[in-house]
Design a protein around this motif. Structure first.
Motif, mmCIF file in Angstrom:
data_model
loop_
_atom_site.group_PDB
_atom_site.id
_atom_site.type_symbol
_atom_site.label_atom_id
_atom_site.label_comp_id
_atom_site.label_asym_id
_atom_site.label_seq_id
_atom_site.Cartn_x
_atom_site.Cartn_y
_atom_site.Cartn_z
ATOM 1 N N ARG A 115 61.259 56.819 28.418
ATOM 2 C CA ARG A 115 61.770 56.443 29.651
ATOM 3 C C ARG A 115 63.023 55.483 29.717
ATOM 4 N N LEU A 116 63.346 54.957 28.764
ATOM 5 C CA LEU A 116 64.472 54.188 28.452
ATOM 6 C C LEU A 116 65.565 55.113 28.172
ATOM 7 N N GLU A 117 65.466 55.952 27.567
ATOM 8 C CA GLU A 117 66.527 57.015 27.122
ATOM 9 C C GLU A 117 67.008 57.724 28.645
ATOM 10 N N ALA A 118 66.104 58.144 29.307
ATOM 11 C CA ALA A 118 66.009 58.905 30.658
ATOM 12 C C ALA A 118 66.730 57.908 31.734
ATOM 13 N N ALA A 119 66.336 56.775 31.607
ATOM 14 C CA ALA A 119 66.729 55.792 32.623
ATOM 15 C C ALA A 119 68.298 55.700 32.440
ATOM 16 N N LEU A 120 68.554 55.289 31.401
ATOM 17 C CA LEU A 120 70.142 54.945 31.224
ATOM 18 C C LEU A 120 71.012 56.072 31.431
ATOM 19 N N ALA A 121 70.385 57.169 30.735
ATOM 20 C CA ALA A 121 71.314 58.682 30.902
ATOM 21 C C ALA A 121 71.331 58.909 32.478
ATOM 22 N N GLU A 122 70.331 58.562 33.386
ATOM 23 C CA GLU A 122 70.535 58.913 34.677
ATOM 24 C C GLU A 122 71.480 57.917 35.420
ATOM 25 N N ARG A 123 71.396 56.580 35.098
ATOM 26 C CA ARG A 123 72.384 55.475 35.576
ATOM 27 C C ARG A 123 73.749 55.884 35.305
ATOM 28 N N LEU A 124 74.212 56.384 34.109
ATOM 29 C CA LEU A 124 75.572 56.692 33.862
ATOM 30 C C LEU A 124 75.943 58.230 34.045
ATOM 31 N N GLY A 125 74.926 59.074 34.606
ATOM 32 C CA GLY A 125 75.415 60.126 34.822
ATOM 33 C C GLY A 125 75.480 61.235 33.893
ATOM 34 N N LYS A 126 74.512 61.157 32.761
ATOM 35 C CA LYS A 126 74.528 61.712 31.431
ATOM 36 C C LYS A 126 73.248 62.672 31.467
ATOM 37 N N CYS A 173 82.317 47.773 40.249
ATOM 38 C CA CYS A 173 82.175 49.143 40.401
ATOM 39 C C CYS A 173 80.778 49.793 40.010
ATOM 40 N N ARG A 174 80.438 51.048 40.325
ATOM 41 C CA ARG A 174 78.915 51.686 39.963
ATOM 42 C C ARG A 174 79.002 51.853 38.371
ATOM 43 N N ASP A 175 77.846 51.990 37.892
ATOM 44 C CA ASP A 175 77.804 52.650 36.557
ATOM 45 C C ASP A 175 78.675 53.797 36.336
ATOM 46 N N ILE A 176 78.383 54.885 37.313
ATOM 47 C CA ILE A 176 78.865 55.926 37.100
ATOM 48 C C ILE A 176 80.598 56.041 37.349
ATOM 49 N N VAL A 229 74.445 57.514 25.075
ATOM 50 C CA VAL A 229 74.163 58.587 26.309
ATOM 51 C C VAL A 229 75.486 59.797 26.249
ATOM 52 N N GLY A 230 74.835 60.895 26.711
ATOM 53 C CA GLY A 230 75.949 62.032 26.447
ATOM 54 C C GLY A 230 75.203 63.394 26.915
ATOM 55 N N PRO A 231 75.997 64.528 26.478
ATOM 56 C CA PRO A 231 75.510 65.788 26.698
ATOM 57 C C PRO A 231 74.352 66.098 25.850
ATOM 58 N N GLU A 232 73.413 66.918 26.330
ATOM 59 C CA GLU A 232 72.151 67.107 25.430
ATOM 60 C C GLU A 232 72.312 67.849 23.900
#
Length: 349
Positions: A52-63, A193-196, A222-225
């Motif tokens: 959940r943590l990994e997914a949450a930060l990836a989503e917030r930062l657009g990764k 500004c926004r995270d993204i 965070v980054g590409p899979e």
């Protein structure tokens, strides 16, 4: 006489630790979240709290993906190892953490060259110097592969325009882009500004949870899979694979939900402290986000500060004073009072 001069400051015990925002301790609610965390074996990928943590930060930062690691140093190292092969090069600022404070791990462990560029007064890099530092396709040189930027740098929130110009220069030269965002949320708070907006132009971003956000441990890359899959394999090589790490990830999730919005309070306190020190005439003072830098006058007896409840780092040559969530209202008043006493001991106020 200052309004703080009459305050009674207890002697002996530490009232305010200003050395860093890494000294924070989990609050009762965070401890409760840690105790109640759902856990599994993260090396197998089945710790739900880590996921959940990994997914949450990836989503917030657009990764696409995230990777939870023990420290920001390991997160940056994994990014460089994932982006670069042996004999390839990272370009970064000479005062950036990846150059100055990570024991040259990329070179020692990854055979990666580090090319240091001068850092501007705002913490940014000059686009022309970035372009000029990229090596020709010549067997005499390492292959320039990655541009690593930093925000914040010594507390300075580098503007989006400045970051964007550096990104454009790197992209034009075929470089991949990494952001050391150890204090990422301090940066976006200061920039409004926004995270993204800050993260969007980078291939990878490292975010620390144990600084201003108050978690006891951990960073997320965070980054590409595909690149994060390489980083995950290298995390295992470095001994960074963790088992029931959900108890730690739960602290990070709590921090993201509850401790980002209040960073503005740290910035405002830092501004108040900087103005106070400047008024007292204690030396040269600068301030950025949650940090104040004091280059004290040579005649000051700095032992007054710990004697009155402040835990501070020695000047080198500036003394870094970091505001954070564990400094209470009473503690902050004690900080102002202690510096007032320092000034009045020499008649500077």
């Amino acid at each position: 006489m200052s309004q703080y001069a009459q305050m009674q400051v207890p002697t002996g015990a530490v009232i305010a630790d200003l050395r860093s925002d890494t000294v924070t301790r989990p609050c009762p609610d965070m401890r409760r979240a840690m105790a109640e965390a759902e856990v599994g074996d993260d090396v197998y990928g089945d710790d739900p709290s880590v996921n959940r943590l990994e997914a949450a930060l990836a989503e917030r930062l657009g990764k696409e993906a995230g990777l939870f690691v023990p420290s920001g140093t390991q997160s940056n190292l994994l990014a460089m190892l994932a982006h670069c092969g042996r004999g390839e090069e990272v370009i970064a600022g000479e005062s950036y953490h990846v150059i100055r404070y990570e024991a040259a791990g990329a070179s020692v462990l990854g055979g990666i060259a580090l090319h240091a560029l001068p850092v501007g007064e705002d913490g940014g890099l000059d686009p022309d110097q970035i372009r000029a530092s990229v090596k020709d396709d010549d067997s005499h040189h390492p292959v320039s592969r990655l541009l690593s930027l930093e925000n914040t740098n010594y507390g300075r929130a580098v503007s989006l325009a400045r970051i964007g110009a550096a990104q454009d220069a790197g992209r034009a030269e075929g470089l991949s882009l990494h952001l050391d965002g150890a204090r990422f949320f301090n940066a976006i708070t200061a920039l409004g500004c926004r995270d993204i907006d800050l993260a969007g132009g980078f291939d990878t971003v490292s975010v620390c949870l144990s600084k201003g956000l108050g978690a006891p441990i951990g960073s997320v890359l965070v980054g590409p899979e595909d690149l994060l899959a390489r980083a995950r394999r290298m995390r295992k090589m470095l001994g960074g694979g963790m088992r029931q790490a959900g108890v730690l990830a739960a602290a990070g999730l709590h921090a993201l939900e509850h401790n980002v919005a209040r960073l503005q309070e740290d910035h405002e306190r830092a501004e108040t402290l900087a103005k106070h020190l400047d008024t007292l005439g204690l030396g040269d003072v600068t301030q950025a986000t949650n940090m104040v830098f004091l280059t004290p006058r040579a005649d000051l007896d700095l032992s007054i500060l710990p004697a009155h409840g402040l835990h501070v780092a020695a000047p080198d040559p500036a003394m870094r004073l970091v505001l954070h969530r564990d400094i209470t209202e009473a503690g902050f008043a004690a900080v102002l009072a202690a510096f007032t006493m320092l000034a009045e001991a020499k008649g500077a106020a």
